[in-house]
Design an enzyme around this catalytic site. Structure first.
Site, mmCIF file in Angstrom:
data_model
loop_
_atom_site.group_PDB
_atom_site.id
_atom_site.type_symbol
_atom_site.label_atom_id
_atom_site.label_comp_id
_atom_site.label_asym_id
_atom_site.label_seq_id
_atom_site.Cartn_x
_atom_site.Cartn_y
_atom_site.Cartn_z
ATOM 1 N N SER A 195 -15.573 13.810 6.564
ATOM 2 C CA SER A 195 -16.476 14.619 5.730
ATOM 3 C C SER A 195 -16.860 13.952 4.490
ATOM 4 O O SER A 195 -16.778 12.887 4.007
ATOM 5 C CB SER A 195 -15.732 15.941 5.505
ATOM 6 O OG SER A 195 -14.714 15.881 4.636
ATOM 7 N N LYS A 196 -17.829 14.713 4.156
ATOM 8 C CA LYS A 196 -18.417 14.314 2.716
ATOM 9 C C LYS A 196 -17.397 13.806 1.588
ATOM 10 O O LYS A 196 -17.625 13.019 0.760
ATOM 11 C CB LYS A 196 -19.270 15.537 1.923
ATOM 12 C CG LYS A 196 -20.206 16.122 2.929
ATOM 13 C CD LYS A 196 -19.616 17.326 3.507
ATOM 14 C CE LYS A 196 -19.497 17.671 5.005
ATOM 15 N NZ LYS A 196 -18.574 18.460 5.545
#
Length: 466
Positions: A239-240
């Site tokens: 994820s980010k």
RNA sequence: GGCCCCAUCGUCUAACGGUUAGGACACGGCUCUUUCAAGGCCGGAGCACGGGUUCGAUUCCCGUUGGGGCCA
């Protein structure tokens, strides 16, 4: 085949790989690859993100044959499908209020049981249901799930069974008439005649719902292939948080689209043999779901960078120059010099950005010198030795300025001074490039040319005397 | 909590019952060399655990453990 991203964020590498496998599979099987934007979640979808996803796909080379279709423009289709299911008794209206459902959920929890919708709406007589709806009572539409185990025959995972008790009559249409995700997906897959659904593992648990829906819709059930998730280095879903999880971040970091494509293709799929660098044509020819693994895989930026270097090593100089030029912040030398510089630095850089920096070093004199280098290579006698070197170099006429002639000059200077060539080579590199590492010195000297080399040498001598 | 998925070097993976468990990234060494790379050569490093099935399990089955997902 289809790729159906939601415009709730930029294109994630996981999504990109899903799209890529769909694309390769479509090419291999001579199918049609459709792009469908799942923008029915009004709260989270953002228009501009669609454009961002499209451009990331284009950059990566994920071209689609049809679309993009937007679910937000296909509401009539979902509405008609819901009405049909209602009419055929395959779906029904449920009139519970959110509060009532909440109470049921709490009661189940208190009793230590897992919650499932009671199915009360199922027992309402159709005529009665129509009357209440007509009277303006609020309702949702739910699918009447079959009371049997649903089997998903997955191309990657094999046979997966979902017991009926685990599934309840899920909502197809909200009380405001808004179709829910699982419903619009299936209606569209039927409408677009999708034969193979290749998607992330996170959808496997939703698949029995889809199977039930396809059946209710009276449509053939597509073949499913669920891919393992892509994980961060900490083994958690990428994820980010992990830094670069978006395709465009890698683009901005100097990763070539071909390299990312190749890397992503191999994250889960293994062609036969020991090959790692494959052309697009090879991938399209050889891709097969049978050789796609079921386990999740960690995204390793180091290997991506290595692969990028592999592509740089194979790229025609002209093309590499074109890709590096935008990154030559300090200007670039003349084209012929630049092309030679490309060959000199090709094995030393991993991105066009680094190459751009290398090119600039031929166009602009060093603005500063590496402090470590000054400390290490500049001694009290260095200035005088470089003076001697400059005198010899000045004796070489423009037309005879080559790597060989300048190297000879330096070695003679060193010998005359009674020191090893290295004692002159290192400070000279620092003088000409500002740094202590880089391409072989005399190639650099030749490329820089007589005038520039002598000028940089002069400046450096001045600097170390100061 | 219920249901589901996954499990070979640190990482990506090959192996589809019998292999000294192969390759790649990363790591270490050597080589090349004016530096740094690239390249070449060499090396360390893995079948999560426990039961079965079988003449024989990394491989098939069950469980445990550990990761992950979905639903709520």
């Amino acid at each position: 085949m289809r790729f159906a991203p939601s415009p709730t964020g930029s294109l994630h590498v996981g999504g990109a790989r899903t799209a890529l496998y769909n694309l390769l599979f479509a090419r291999r099987e001579k199918g049609t690859f459709i792009l469908r934007i799942e923008d029915t979640d009004v709260e989270r979808s953002r228009e501009e993100l669609t454009g961002q996803i499209l451009s990331a796909m284009e950059w990566l080379g994920l071209e689609y044959d049809e679309g993009p279709y937007h679910q937000s423009r296909r509401y009539d289709l979902y509405k008609a499908a819901a009405e049909r299911l209602l009419r055929e008794g395959k779906a029904y209206r449920a009139f519970e209020t959110p509060e009532e459902l909440d109470a049921e959920r709490k009661a189940a929890e208190a009793a230590g049981k897992s919650y499932r919708y009671s199915g009360a709406g199922r027992r309402i007589d159709p005529g009665e249901s129509d009357r209440r709806a007509g009277a303006g009572e609020r309702f949702v539409v739910r699918l009447a799930m079959p009371d049997e185990t649903i089997v998903v025959d997955d191309l990657i995972r094999g046979r997966v069974e979902f017991p009926a008790e685990a599934l309840d009559d899920f909502v197809l249409v909200r009380s405001d008439g808004h179709p829910l995700y699982h419903f619009s997906v299936c209606v569209d897959d039927v409408d677009m005649r999708i034969s193979h659904v290749i998607r992330g593992d996170d959808h496997l648990a939703n698949t029995p719902k889809h199977v039930a829906l396809f059946r209710a819709l009276g449509a053939p059930i597509p073949r499913f292939a669920h891919l393992g998730m892509i994980l961060g280095t900490d083994k958690k879903k990428l994820s980010k948080r992990h830094g670069a999880a978006a395709v465009e971040e890698w683009r901005d970091a100097g990763i070539l689209p071909e390299a990312l494509f190749n890397f992503l293709a191999l994250l889960g799929w293994a062609p036969g043999g020991d090959r790692e660098i494959l052309t697009r044509a090879e991938m399209e020819r050889e891709f097969s779901l049978e050789r796609v693994g079921a386990s999740p895989s960690v995204f390793d930026p180091e290997k991506l960078l290595w692969m990028n270097a592999q592509y740089i090593a194979r790229m025609p100089a002209e093309e590499l120059l074109e890709r590096a030029l935008p990154h030559a912040a300090g200007g670039a030398p003349a084209r012929d010099v630049a092309l030679r510089a490309i060959e000199l630095h090709r094995p030393r850089v991993r991105t066009p950005i680094e190459m751009g920096r290398a090119l600039s070093s031929y166009a602009a004199d060093p603005s500063e010198y590496e402090p470590e280098g000054l400390k290490k290579h500049v001694r009290p006698e260095t200035a005088a030795q470089l003076d001697a070197l400059a005198r010899r170099l000045e004796g070489i006429p423009e037309g005879e300025w080559t790597a060989a002639s300048t190297e000879a000059a330096l070695r003679e200077t060193a010998e005359a001074a009674g020191v090893s060539a290295g004692k002159l080579i290192h400070p000279t590199r620092l003088a000409l490039t500002g740094v202590t590492v880089g391409a072989p010195l005399f190639d650099v000297v030749a490329l820089l040319g007589r005038e520039t080399s002598l000028r940089r040498l002069a400046r450096f001598r001045e600097k170390i005397r100061a």
